[in-house]
Design a protein around this motif. Structure first.
Motif, short mmCIF file in Angstrom:
data_model
loop_
_atom_site.label_atom_id
_atom_site.label_comp_id
_atom_site.label_asym_id
_atom_site.label_seq_id
_atom_site.Cartn_x
_atom_site.Cartn_y
_atom_site.Cartn_z
N TYR A 101 0.74 -1.13 -0.03
CA TYR A 101 0.12 0.15 0.13
C TYR A 101 0.93 1.29 -0.09
O TYR A 101 1.96 1.37 0.71
N SER A 102 0.46 2.32 -0.71
CA SER A 102 1.09 3.56 -0.60
C SER A 102 0.63 4.33 0.68
O SER A 102 -0.31 3.62 1.15
N SER A 103 1.02 5.42 0.78
CA SER A 103 0.92 6.02 2.10
C SER A 103 -0.71 6.95 1.75
O SER A 103 -0.90 7.15 0.42
N HIS A 104 -1.33 7.33 2.52
CA HIS A 104 -2.62 8.21 2.30
C HIS A 104 -2.06 9.44 1.70
O HIS A 104 -1.24 10.24 2.40
N ARG A 105 -2.72 9.93 0.69
CA ARG A 105 -2.29 11.25 0.31
C ARG A 105 -3.76 12.23 0.49
O ARG A 105 -4.69 11.93 0.13
N HIS A 106 -3.29 13.27 0.96
CA HIS A 106 -4.27 14.34 1.47
C HIS A 106 -4.29 15.48 0.20
O HIS A 106 -3.21 15.98 0.08
N HIS A 107 -5.29 15.54 -0.18
CA HIS A 107 -5.50 16.32 -1.45
C HIS A 107 -6.15 17.97 -0.89
O HIS A 107 -6.84 18.31 0.08
N GLN A 108 -5.92 18.71 -1.68
CA GLN A 108 -6.30 20.30 -1.43
C GLN A 108 -7.83 20.43 -1.22
O GLN A 108 -8.20 21.39 -0.27
N ASP A 109 -8.61 19.66 -1.60
CA ASP A 109 -10.09 19.64 -1.43
C ASP A 109 -10.47 19.08 -0.21
O ASP A 109 -11.66 18.82 -0.08
N GLY A 110 -9.47 18.48 0.34
CA GLY A 110 -9.88 17.64 1.67
C GLY A 110 -10.16 16.44 1.60
O GLY A 110 -10.11 15.45 2.54
N THR A 111 -9.96 15.91 0.46
CA THR A 111 -10.35 14.27 0.35
C THR A 111 -9.09 13.66 0.18
O THR A 111 -7.91 14.19 0.35
N TYR A 112 -9.09 12.29 0.27
CA TYR A 112 -7.90 11.29 0.28
C TYR A 112 -7.95 10.37 -0.89
O TYR A 112 -8.97 10.15 -1.58
N SER A 113 -6.58 9.80 -1.10
CA SER A 113 -6.36 8.60 -2.05
C SER A 113 -5.33 7.74 -1.65
O SER A 113 -4.52 8.03 -0.71
N LEU A 114 -5.52 6.38 -1.95
CA LEU A 114 -4.62 5.45 -1.54
C LEU A 114 -4.32 4.32 -2.77
O LEU A 114 -5.54 4.18 -3.53
N SER A 115 -3.45 3.71 -2.69
CA SER A 115 -3.08 2.68 -3.88
C SER A 115 -2.81 1.57 -3.03
O SER A 115 -1.95 1.37 -2.17
N ALA A 116 -3.23 0.48 -3.70
CA ALA A 116 -3.08 -0.92 -3.30
C ALA A 116 -2.45 -1.68 -4.57
O ALA A 116 -3.09 -1.74 -5.67
N PHE A 117 -1.15 -2.17 -4.45
CA PHE A 117 -0.69 -2.80 -5.69
C PHE A 117 0.01 -4.18 -5.64
O PHE A 117 0.57 -4.31 -4.26
#
Length: 434
Positions: free
Chosen positions: A339-355
């Motif tokens: 897993y990647s680390s959680h990425r926090h975006h400017q609009d307040g949402t998050y993203s994550l990758s699983a590979f």
């Protein structure tokens, strides 16, 4: 459950069987009276709560109690009727009714409505839908036959007998259809708050507050007496019609919190808390097509991307399902996922990758791999999948690969031998005199 509660439920359900479709036609509703007994110990007040069987009976002064085994709050005719605010059919198990004593906290003001007395005592009745469709808090005024010495508050509550009937009238209510709100980012939700009072030209104050992380902020306030107004989001003309609903600006992460609608008509003070939750569902995608073809022993990195979600908590898993469903076996969860680390975006949402790194094998050809993403904003997890097709290595391709590699090696060796000779010949030519 005791006999009197069973009688109350029977009265309610029998009314439904007879064709009654709305609460406005129900004459009796089982409730729970949360009574209080205050003791003083070394100057400190200690409150004991006692839950007592009670019921709301809608009728006229002097009516006999429909359930003589419970405390009856006989609600007589008034301009304010809590029943009309409940739309559609309601069954008993979907409605919670709770009655509590109410103290005016030392405010010595006679209620301006018809028939009010200085020695009136007060109760609140809260009707709550178990599925969160609405909450109604009504204020019941009761005029005792014998005034209680001193002020009727928690220090001096008048005793209520187990089968007593108290004649009351509803003088004010506060109502919301949005006890809890779930909304996405960049939306403009309306938080519903409605009220009703039994007399016109009431000395009315309406406020909205936001409680977030221990801080309290006033968003709107209006006083009918002074005409002063602060903040926005509430239309004044609607307040005159009993609608104090608040329209929020475009939501962002900091919009999340508890919003409190407060309606005050002295000596009564009613409020409802509305929990606002920000939720954005994840957008899920794979870095491969729905069908990928690989050669046996070939490797490929496969990534599942989940983005644009809020709040943070998300669960991502990879599974492998053999060709043909695996004979009824459950899909196999992959244990080599990173897993990647959680990425926090400017609009307040998050993203994550699983590979994971896919090792192609003839045994796995036809298998389906799927990424499953779960989040609090989703009723069902999102599933994205691909099918793996694995082919054998072509022997002719191997032969051509062998000859190709051999040719390249021969050419490299030839160049390694020829280049020094050519360089020596050029140097010899330069030393010859002309």
């Amino acid at each position: 459950m005791r006999l009197n509660v069973n009688i109350g439920i029977c009265l309610f359900l029998c009314a439904e069987v007879s064709g009654i479709q709305s609460l406005e036609q129900v004459p009796w509703l089982p409730c729970m009276l949360v009574d209080e007994r205050v003791k003083f110990n070394e100057g400190h007040a200690e409150t004991e709560y006692q839950h007592r069987d009670a019921g709301l009976q809608f009728g006229h002064p002097g009516d006999s109690a429909l359930n003589p085994n419970a405390i009856t709050f006989l609600v007589t005719g008034s301009k304010v009727d809590m029943r009309k605010y409940i739309e559609g059919a309601v069954v008993e198990h979907q409605l919670q009714c709770e009655i509590r004593r109410y103290s005016t906290e030392g405010i010595q003001v006679r209620w301006p409505g018809l028939g009010a007395q200085d020695h009136d005592i007060w109760f609140t009745c809260t009707l709550r839908h178990t599925d969160g469709l609405f909450v109604i808090t009504s204020f019941l005024r009761h005029t005792p036959a014998t005034p209680t010495p001193g002020q009727a508050d928690y220090r001096n509550w008048a005793a209520i007998a187990d089968r007593e009937t108290l004649t009351t009238s509803t003088v004010m209510l506060v109502f919301t259809r949005t006890p809890s709100v779930w909304v996405g980012l960049m939306k403009q939700p309306s938080l519903h708050c409605q009220f009703d009072v039994d007399h016109k030209a009431a000395d009315l104050t309406v406020e909205w507050r936001l409680q977030r992380r221990g801080e309290r902020t006033t968003l709107f306030s209006h006083s009918s007496r002074s005409g002063q107004r602060e903040g926005g989001g509430v239309e004044l003309k609607r307040i005159g019609r009993g609608d104090a609903s608040l329209t929020l600006p475009l939501t962002k992460q900091s919009s999340e919190g508890t919003y409190v609608c407060l309606v005050s008509v002295p000596p009564l003070f009613g409020s409802h808390e509305i929990a606002l939750h920000i939720m954005e569902p994840p957008r899920v995608s794979l870095t491969v097509d729905s069908v990928i073809s690989l050669v046996d022993t070939e490797k490929q990195k496969v990534v599942c991307e989940a983005g644009g979600y809020y709040p943070l908590d998300v669960e991502m898993e990879w599974f492998r399902e053999p060709s043909g469903g695996g004979g009824g076996l459950l899909p196999e969860k992959l244990d080599t996922v990173l897993y990647s680390s959680h990425r926090h975006h400017q609009d307040g949402t998050y993203s994550l990758s699983a590979f994971f790194l896919l090792h192609a094998s003839l045994h796995d050809s036809g298998s389906t791999y799927f990424c499953r993403v779960s989040h609090s904003s989703l009723r069902m997890p999102i599933r994205k999948s691909f099918t793996l097709i694995v082919t054998e290595v072509d022997s002719w391709n191997l032969l051509w690969l062998f000859f190709g590699c051999g040719f390249i090696l021969v050419m490299v060796a030839t160049l390694c031998v020829m280049l020094p000779r050519l360089s020596s010949a050029r140097k010899a030519n330069k030393r010859k005199p002309y």
